[in-house]
Motif scaffolding. Structure first.
Motif, PDB file in Angstrom:
ATOM      1  N   THR A 161       0.833  -1.194   0.000  1.00 36.25           N
ATOM      2  CA  THR A 161       0.000   0.000   0.000  1.00 36.25           C
ATOM      3  C   THR A 161       0.871   1.249   0.000  1.00 36.25           C
ATOM      4  OG1 THR A 161      -1.945   1.044   0.981  1.00 36.25           O
ATOM      5  CG2 THR A 161      -0.243   0.266   2.502  1.00 36.25           C
ATOM      6  N   PHE A 162       0.213   2.366  -0.202  1.00 31.32           N
ATOM      7  CA  PHE A 162       0.863   3.672  -0.325  1.00 31.32           C
ATOM      8  C   PHE A 162       0.577   4.506   0.918  1.00 31.32           C
ATOM      9  CE2 PHE A 162      -0.495   1.930  -4.315  1.00 31.32           C
ATOM     10  CZ  PHE A 162       0.533   2.168  -5.207  1.00 31.32           C
ATOM     11  N   ASN A 163       1.466   5.413   1.230  1.00 29.63           N
ATOM     12  CA  ASN A 163       1.216   6.355   2.313  1.00 29.63           C
ATOM     13  C   ASN A 163       0.422   7.522   1.729  1.00 29.63           C
ATOM     14  OD1 ASN A 163       1.216   8.223   4.351  1.00 29.63           O
ATOM     15  ND2 ASN A 163       3.431   8.267   4.637  1.00 29.63           N
ATOM     16  N   PHE A 164      -0.895   7.485   1.903  1.00 31.81           N
ATOM     17  CA  PHE A 164      -1.765   8.470   1.267  1.00 31.81           C
ATOM     18  C   PHE A 164      -1.664   9.853   1.908  1.00 31.81           C
ATOM     19  CE2 PHE A 164      -3.541   4.700  -0.575  1.00 31.81           C
ATOM     20  CZ  PHE A 164      -4.019   5.117  -1.814  1.00 31.81           C
ATOM     21  N   SER A 165      -0.928   9.976   3.004  1.00 28.30           N
ATOM     22  CA  SER A 165      -0.744  11.304   3.590  1.00 28.30           C
ATOM     23  C   SER A 165       0.283  12.110   2.810  1.00 28.30           C
ATOM     24  CB  SER A 165      -0.317  11.192   5.058  1.00 28.30           C
ATOM     25  OG  SER A 165       0.992  10.647   5.161  1.00 28.30           O
ATOM     26  N   ARG A 166       0.991  11.463   1.894  1.00 25.95           N
ATOM     27  CA  ARG A 166       1.982  12.151   1.066  1.00 25.95           C
ATOM     28  C   ARG A 166       1.370  12.514  -0.287  1.00 25.95           C
ATOM     29  NH1 ARG A 166       7.689   9.220   2.914  1.00 25.95           N
ATOM     30  NH2 ARG A 166       7.418   9.877   5.089  1.00 25.95           N
ATOM     31  N   PRO A 167       1.418  13.792  -0.664  1.00 23.39           N
ATOM     32  CA  PRO A 167       0.746  14.260  -1.894  1.00 23.39           C
ATOM     33  C   PRO A 167       1.136  13.472  -3.141  1.00 23.39           C
ATOM     34  CG  PRO A 167       1.508  16.137  -0.590  1.00 23.39           C
ATOM     35  CD  PRO A 167       2.074  14.914   0.057  1.00 23.39           C
ATOM     36  N   GLU A 168       2.411  13.091  -3.262  1.00 22.99           N
ATOM     37  CA  GLU A 168       2.844  12.380  -4.463  1.00 22.99           C
ATOM     38  C   GLU A 168       2.149  11.025  -4.617  1.00 22.99           C
ATOM     39  OE1 GLU A 168       6.245  11.962  -1.347  1.00 22.99           O
ATOM     40  OE2 GLU A 168       4.754  13.458  -1.987  1.00 22.99           O
ATOM     41  N   ASN A 169       1.737  10.431  -3.493  1.00 26.97           N
ATOM     42  CA  ASN A 169       1.051   9.130  -3.558  1.00 26.97           C
ATOM     43  C   ASN A 169      -0.435   9.257  -3.868  1.00 26.97           C
ATOM     44  OD1 ASN A 169       3.403   7.799  -3.020  1.00 26.97           O
ATOM     45  ND2 ASN A 169       2.963   7.419  -0.866  1.00 26.97           N
ATOM     46  N   GLU A 229      -2.027   8.125 -11.405  1.00 27.70           N
ATOM     47  CA  GLU A 229      -1.160   7.508 -12.413  1.00 27.70           C
ATOM     48  C   GLU A 229       0.084   6.892 -11.774  1.00 27.70           C
ATOM     49  OE1 GLU A 229      -0.298   9.819 -15.909  1.00 27.70           O
ATOM     50  OE2 GLU A 229      -2.232   9.185 -16.770  1.00 27.70           O
ATOM     51  N   PHE A 230       0.541   7.480 -10.671  1.00 26.79           N
ATOM     52  CA  PHE A 230       1.666   6.893  -9.949  1.00 26.79           C
ATOM     53  C   PHE A 230       1.265   5.539  -9.375  1.00 26.79           C
ATOM     54  CE2 PHE A 230       3.781   6.293  -5.779  1.00 26.79           C
ATOM     55  CZ  PHE A 230       5.070   6.055  -6.242  1.00 26.79           C
ATOM     56  N   ARG A 231       0.103   5.500  -8.753  1.00 30.64           N
ATOM     57  CA  ARG A 231      -0.357   4.230  -8.175  1.00 30.64           C
ATOM     58  C   ARG A 231      -0.602   3.185  -9.259  1.00 30.64           C
ATOM     59  NH1 ARG A 231      -3.720   7.848  -5.464  1.00 30.64           N
ATOM     60  NH2 ARG A 231      -5.598   6.912  -6.379  1.00 30.64           N
ATOM     61  N   LYS A 232      -1.125   3.621 -10.393  1.00 34.71           N
ATOM     62  CA  LYS A 232      -1.355   2.677 -11.489  1.00 34.71           C
ATOM     63  C   LYS A 232      -0.032   2.155 -12.031  1.00 34.71           C
ATOM     64  CE  LYS A 232      -3.592   2.024 -15.964  1.00 34.71           C
ATOM     65  NZ  LYS A 232      -4.397   2.623 -17.050  1.00 34.71           N
ATOM     66  N   TYR A 247       8.639   9.616 -12.940  1.00 33.26           N
ATOM     67  CA  TYR A 247       8.662   8.940 -11.641  1.00 33.26           C
ATOM     68  C   TYR A 247      10.041   8.366 -11.315  1.00 33.26           C
ATOM     69  CZ  TYR A 247       3.537   9.093 -12.028  1.00 33.26           C
ATOM     70  OH  TYR A 247       2.228   9.496 -12.167  1.00 33.26           O
ATOM     71  N   ASP A 248      10.861   8.195 -12.352  1.00 32.82           N
ATOM     72  CA  ASP A 248      12.206   7.656 -12.128  1.00 32.82           C
ATOM     73  C   ASP A 248      13.128   8.665 -11.462  1.00 32.82           C
ATOM     74  OD1 ASP A 248      11.932   9.168 -14.474  1.00 32.82           O
ATOM     75  OD2 ASP A 248      13.694   8.243 -15.391  1.00 32.82           O
ATOM     76  N   TYR A 269       6.718   6.566   5.848  1.00 29.86           N
ATOM     77  CA  TYR A 269       7.178   5.693   4.764  1.00 29.86           C
ATOM     78  C   TYR A 269       6.576   6.184   3.447  1.00 29.86           C
ATOM     79  CZ  TYR A 269       2.486   3.677   4.825  1.00 29.86           C
ATOM     80  OH  TYR A 269       1.140   3.512   4.748  1.00 29.86           O
ATOM     81  N   ASP A 270       7.094   5.668   2.337  1.00 29.40           N
ATOM     82  CA  ASP A 270       6.513   5.938   1.011  1.00 29.40           C
ATOM     83  C   ASP A 270       5.557   4.806   0.627  1.00 29.40           C
ATOM     84  OD1 ASP A 270       8.020   8.297   0.678  1.00 29.40           O
ATOM     85  OD2 ASP A 270       9.732   7.149  -0.059  1.00 29.40           O
TER      86      ASP A 270
END
Length: 517
Positions: A284-292, A296-299, A357-358, A409-410
């Motif tokens: 899973t992702f840390n949804f408190s971080r804007p980038e997550n 499209e990043f999650r996909k 994203y790289d 965490y990320d």
């Protein structure tokens, strides 16, 4: 579980009578003898536990090592059948819902606690009032959070009113932390050290760091267990526990490690048992971080992960399904098995290149135990192949849980055993915004999802609940909120001169029906 025991004892009784009619041979061994009930007694059975119990009170604990003791000493009003996964009465005789806020529970009569006092409605009210009292600070007080009032109607009838309709209520009452304690014993002694229940085993002793010893309850209503003495011995190293099993020093272990499965299956003195489980492991992702919060990043992450390749490394100890609600959990629909974002490396590469994203380093947090490390290593390599820059951060279990809960965490891997086997009790604690900062370690917050989960909890119509849970499940998958790595396979190894172990999909087990062969 206990209801099945009646059939088992009846079968073994008939078998013993038939054998007696055919032969006068009187056989026995040092470890087992024919009991008066027809089943072969087991003088002593030892289980190797990787950790010691925290305590022995169902009200004050919430860990698996403690539960392994508690579930044999205490009993709940209801239980989930290990084969059908249906909720059935245990200490309860029956129940009815005069309206959606009222539960009238009739109790079985003639049952006594191990201290000789009566199990009755007053004991139920005492236990539940203490469990939900804020002053108690019970770890699983949330099981009874919906309860408004508890009223004793007569000696064997209790009425429970909830603040709102609560669909998973019977599942909550089947949880081991809702087991009924002896009020007399609770007021007289510390149940964390000296438990007193109504179960098939009675407490004998606890030497912290070493072992807990239980003995068969001779007055148990279904007949005493064939196992006369049950020892839960602390063996911190799994390799040591496996060696002790091979040497016959212990007769039972569970949660078999993937990397040692072939060794255990090759032992001539044990049988390995497996059932598909309710537990699951997911990224899973840390949804408190804007980038997550970038869909499209999650996909891109989800598209880069080949779950089939990972599961092939589990030696059959993982079930493949995209569904957040697993196959053994209420709310599961098999059409959700393939409802997640499929593995597509080229799509992942395109999204990484398109969005840069790289250029952003990613920290992948993992615990330093079991399959967590394996998941991290496999997923790191797969994400790197798609162009991500991923570093693994490994922590010991307690520190990992604290870090994940704090949202430091990320990306991370999380797990959930789901002892209630109910989808609402999976989705609400782990992903509802009410629990951000506590059990919602993903920090996931989606108002549409929240409404669906709340609706699944606040109706007692089980067909409606199935539909609503499926909608919530699919919304999470469409959102790429998680990537389900695998659903658990529950495992155990038992000495092959024993039989009758009940292995539950929730990871629980019951040795009260075990007999010698």
């Amino acid at each position: 579980m206990k209801m099945k025991k009646n059939w088992f004892l009846m079968f073994t009784l008939i078998t013993a009578l038939l054998l007696a009619a055919c032969s006068s041979d009187d056989s026995s061994s040092q470890s087992s003898n024919e009991s008066s009930g027809g089943s072969k007694e087991v003088e002593s059975l030892t289980y190797a536990s990787l950790t010691d119990a925290v305590g022995l009170s169902p009200i004050m604990t919430n860990d698996s090592a403690s539960s392994n003791v508690i579930e044999h000493v205490y009993e709940t009003l209801f239980e989930r059948d290990a084969e059908t996964m249906e909720i059935k009465p245990l200490l309860a005789e029956s129940y009815e819902n005069p309206d959606e806020l009222t539960w009238v529970i009739k109790l079985k009569q003639g049952i006594k606690f191990h201290d000789g006092t009566d199990f009755n409605a007053e004991a139920v009210k005492y236990t539940f009032d203490k469990l939900r009292d804020p002053a108690t600070a019970a770890p699983r007080a949330s099981l009874l959070e919906p309860v408004d009032t508890i009223t004793v109607i007569d000696d064997y009838t209790v009425e429970i009113k909830t603040k709102y309709p609560y669909g998973p209520f019977l599942a909550a009452l089947s949880h081991s932390n809702a087991a009924i304690v002896s009020p007399t014993a609770d007021q007289k002694q510390d149940l964390m050290k000296e438990p007193v229940g109504t179960g098939p085993f009675k407490f004998v002793s606890w030497t912290p760091g070493d072992q807990v010893v239980l003995e068969a309850n001779p007055e148990y209503r279904d007949g005493p267990p064939a196992v006369k003495k049950f020892i839960l011995k602390v063996v911190p190293e799994v390799s040591t526990a496996i060696s002790m099993l091979q040497a016959g020093e212990v007769q039972f272990i569970d949660k078999l490690p993937t990397e040692q499965l072939s060794r255990i299956e090759g032992m001539k003195n044990v049988n390995v048992e497996k059932v598909n489980g309710t537990g699951e492991y997911y990224l899973t992702f840390n949804f408190s971080r804007p980038e997550n919060q970038d869909p499209e990043f999650r996909k891109a992450v989800a598209s880069a992960i080949d779950r089939d390749a990972f599961i092939s490394k589990l030696n059959g100890l993982g079930v493949r399904s995209d569904s957040v609600i697993g196959p053994q959990v209420f709310g599961y629909q098999d059409t959700a098995d393939n409802a997640g974002t499929p593995y597509d490396l080229e799509t992942a590469k395109e999204l990484v290149k398109k969005n840069g994203y790289d250029k952003r380093p990613i920290t992948l947090l993992t615990a330093n135990r079991g399959n967590f490390v394996l998941m991290a290593e496999v997923v790191q390599a797969q994400l790197a192949e798609a162009g991500f820059d991923v570093q693994i951060e490994t922590m010991e279990w307690a520190a990992f849980l604290d870090t994940a809960r704090a949202g430091n965490y990320d990306l991370t891997f999380l797990s959930w055993s789901n002892v209630t086997a109910d989808g609402s009790e999976l989705l609400y604690p782990n992903f509802h915004s009410d629990n951000v900062g506590s059990s919602n370690r993903a920090q996931y917050s989606n108002p549409e999802f929240d409404k669906l989960v709340e609706a699944s909890r606040t109706t007692t119509n089980q067909e409606e609940r199935l539909t609503i849970l499926d909608q919530a499940n699919r919304l999470m998958l469409q959102d790429d909120a998680v990537v389900v790595m695998y659903h658990d396979v529950v495992t155990a190894a038992l000495s092959n001169d024993l039989q009758g172990l009940i292995l539950d999909p929730t990871g629980k087990w019951d040795i009260s029906a075990v007999t010698a062969k």
